[in-house]
Design an enzyme around this catalytic site. Sequence first.
Site, mmCIF file in Angstrom:
data_model
loop_
_atom_site.group_PDB
_atom_site.id
_atom_site.type_symbol
_atom_site.label_atom_id
_atom_site.label_comp_id
_atom_site.label_asym_id
_atom_site.label_seq_id
_atom_site.Cartn_x
_atom_site.Cartn_y
_atom_site.Cartn_z
ATOM 1 N N GLN A 84 9.390 -7.479 -4.255
ATOM 2 C CA GLN A 84 10.679 -6.861 -4.579
ATOM 3 C C GLN A 84 10.575 -6.616 -6.069
ATOM 4 O OE1 GLN A 84 13.476 -5.323 -5.873
ATOM 5 N NE2 GLN A 84 14.015 -7.367 -6.623
ATOM 6 N N LEU A 102 -0.081 -6.302 -4.306
ATOM 7 C CA LEU A 102 0.856 -5.479 -5.068
ATOM 8 C C LEU A 102 2.267 -5.543 -4.499
ATOM 9 C CD1 LEU A 102 -1.362 -2.248 -5.394
ATOM 10 C CD2 LEU A 102 -1.503 -4.381 -6.692
ATOM 11 N N TYR A 151 13.409 -11.443 -11.215
ATOM 12 C CA TYR A 151 12.118 -10.817 -10.921
ATOM 13 C C TYR A 151 11.032 -11.379 -11.834
ATOM 14 C CZ TYR A 151 8.415 -7.294 -11.221
ATOM 15 O OH TYR A 151 7.197 -6.662 -11.260
ATOM 16 N N ASP A 203 4.577 -9.041 6.921
ATOM 17 C CA ASP A 203 5.691 -9.327 6.024
ATOM 18 C C ASP A 203 5.303 -10.501 5.143
ATOM 19 O OD1 ASP A 203 8.261 -10.262 4.940
ATOM 20 O OD2 ASP A 203 9.143 -8.856 6.372
ATOM 21 N N ILE A 229 0.818 -1.223 0.000
ATOM 22 C CA ILE A 229 0.000 0.000 0.000
ATOM 23 C C ILE A 229 0.844 1.263 0.000
ATOM 24 C CG2 ILE A 229 -0.216 0.154 2.521
ATOM 25 C CD1 ILE A 229 -3.142 1.038 2.066
ATOM 26 N N LYS A 237 7.693 -13.645 -10.987
ATOM 27 C CA LYS A 237 6.344 -13.220 -11.372
ATOM 28 C C LYS A 237 5.623 -14.297 -12.191
ATOM 29 C CE LYS A 237 5.512 -9.050 -9.716
ATOM 30 N NZ LYS A 237 4.337 -8.774 -8.862
ATOM 31 N N ARG A 242 6.643 7.381 -8.641
ATOM 32 C CA ARG A 242 7.530 6.280 -8.997
ATOM 33 C C ARG A 242 8.783 6.351 -8.140
ATOM 34 N NH1 ARG A 242 7.687 1.134 -10.800
ATOM 35 N NH2 ARG A 242 7.934 0.977 -13.051
ATOM 36 N N GLU A 284 7.145 -7.938 -17.642
ATOM 37 C CA GLU A 284 8.487 -8.524 -17.687
ATOM 38 C C GLU A 284 8.437 -10.033 -17.872
ATOM 39 O OE1 GLU A 284 11.575 -7.203 -17.606
ATOM 40 O OE2 GLU A 284 10.853 -5.124 -17.580
ATOM 41 N N SER A 320 3.296 -8.981 -14.254
ATOM 42 C CA SER A 320 4.144 -7.975 -14.898
ATOM 43 C C SER A 320 4.425 -8.308 -16.356
ATOM 44 C CB SER A 320 5.475 -7.876 -14.144
ATOM 45 O OG SER A 320 6.422 -7.116 -14.862
#
Length: 384
Positions: free
Chosen positions: A88, A85, A153, A63, A9, A157, A188, A132, A130
């Site tokens: 890392q 959301l 990453y 966490d 958040i 995902k 950002r 990516e 993502s």
Amino acid sequence: MKKALITGITGQDGSYLAEFLLKKGYEVHGIIRRASGFNTHRIDHIYVDPHDEHARMYLHYGDLADPGLITEIVWKIQPDEIYHLGAQSHVRVSFDMPEFTSDITGLGTTRILEAIRRSGIKTRFYQASSSEMFGASMPPQKEDTPFYPRSPYAVAKVYAYWMTVNYREAYDEFACNGILFNHESPRRGQTFVTRKITRAIANMLKGDQHKIYLGNLEGKRDWGFAPEYVECMWLMLQQEEADDYVIGTGKSYSIREFLVKALNYAGVEIEWRDSGIEEKGVVKSVSKRWNGHLAPGDIIVEIDPKYFRPTETAELRADFSKARKKLGWSPRTDLDDLVKIMVDYDIKLAGLEAPGEGVSICRDKGFDYTEHKFSFYARINEGS
């Protein structure tokens, strides 16, 4: 009153989503990490003390590495909707921290899906997937384009994506993947290349910085305006059936193009000298507003090999036709406007007079720069 739980958040998307949902009348809960310093600056302007009778946003320490605590939070709140959301999310950093990235970005999703299953609550789940994940797949990329991840990453995902699909099919959970292409804003993070560029321009204009170091300038990305993208997250969870959607603009631009547009808007024209790894951006002409901080011939951009990734993604460009048809969503801000919004914001943040076009664009779209908080006042579903 609907309840929503947001992981991440305090991030760019999480803060805009929290504003969006509060305006929709939701009670909003967010998970934040314990830190010795305050890390809530993106949501401070909407925070209300929980003792206030009008409070509708509540923060909980948690966490994504702690499954027991995640399950406890989910069971305690019993939200109608969960927006996952948290991650890392820095691609270059994921090469330096692959195990941590896999644990938080990948397994973190499994922990929330398991918390939903074990608690037995009926909730709708959004997974922040993502672009990516597509990596080396040829553009344009859409929902059935094969994944070809090019970073730890992206690999994490992809794992989270398929776990979301698996829980949807195995346990009949209402679970959606939002495959969002790059989306930027004044909120950002400063280590992401777009914000790194606009912050550097503001610092150079002020005389506090004389050069910006970048990596691969040729990578192409599909860049949109982040506040518009959180509406898609909400729309996905309002459908009759859970599904996965690609969200983007359908256009791609190189990092070099973003850089040149930002510099030109701020009053600097540059030319490129040498080639390859030794390439430099040299000031060609500069407006008077730079007050002598820059002059023709100054080198203001240099390539630093440490910013290159071991494996690169050449081009990401979305085919969002499914979202346009089923969600009724289309982007409203092009790259030129996005650049102006971000450059204006960072120049104003530096205490200087901005060109002003970005400010006007935002106000026309229902956004405000008040006290540099960039509060969200979007007129939802009114064509803003």
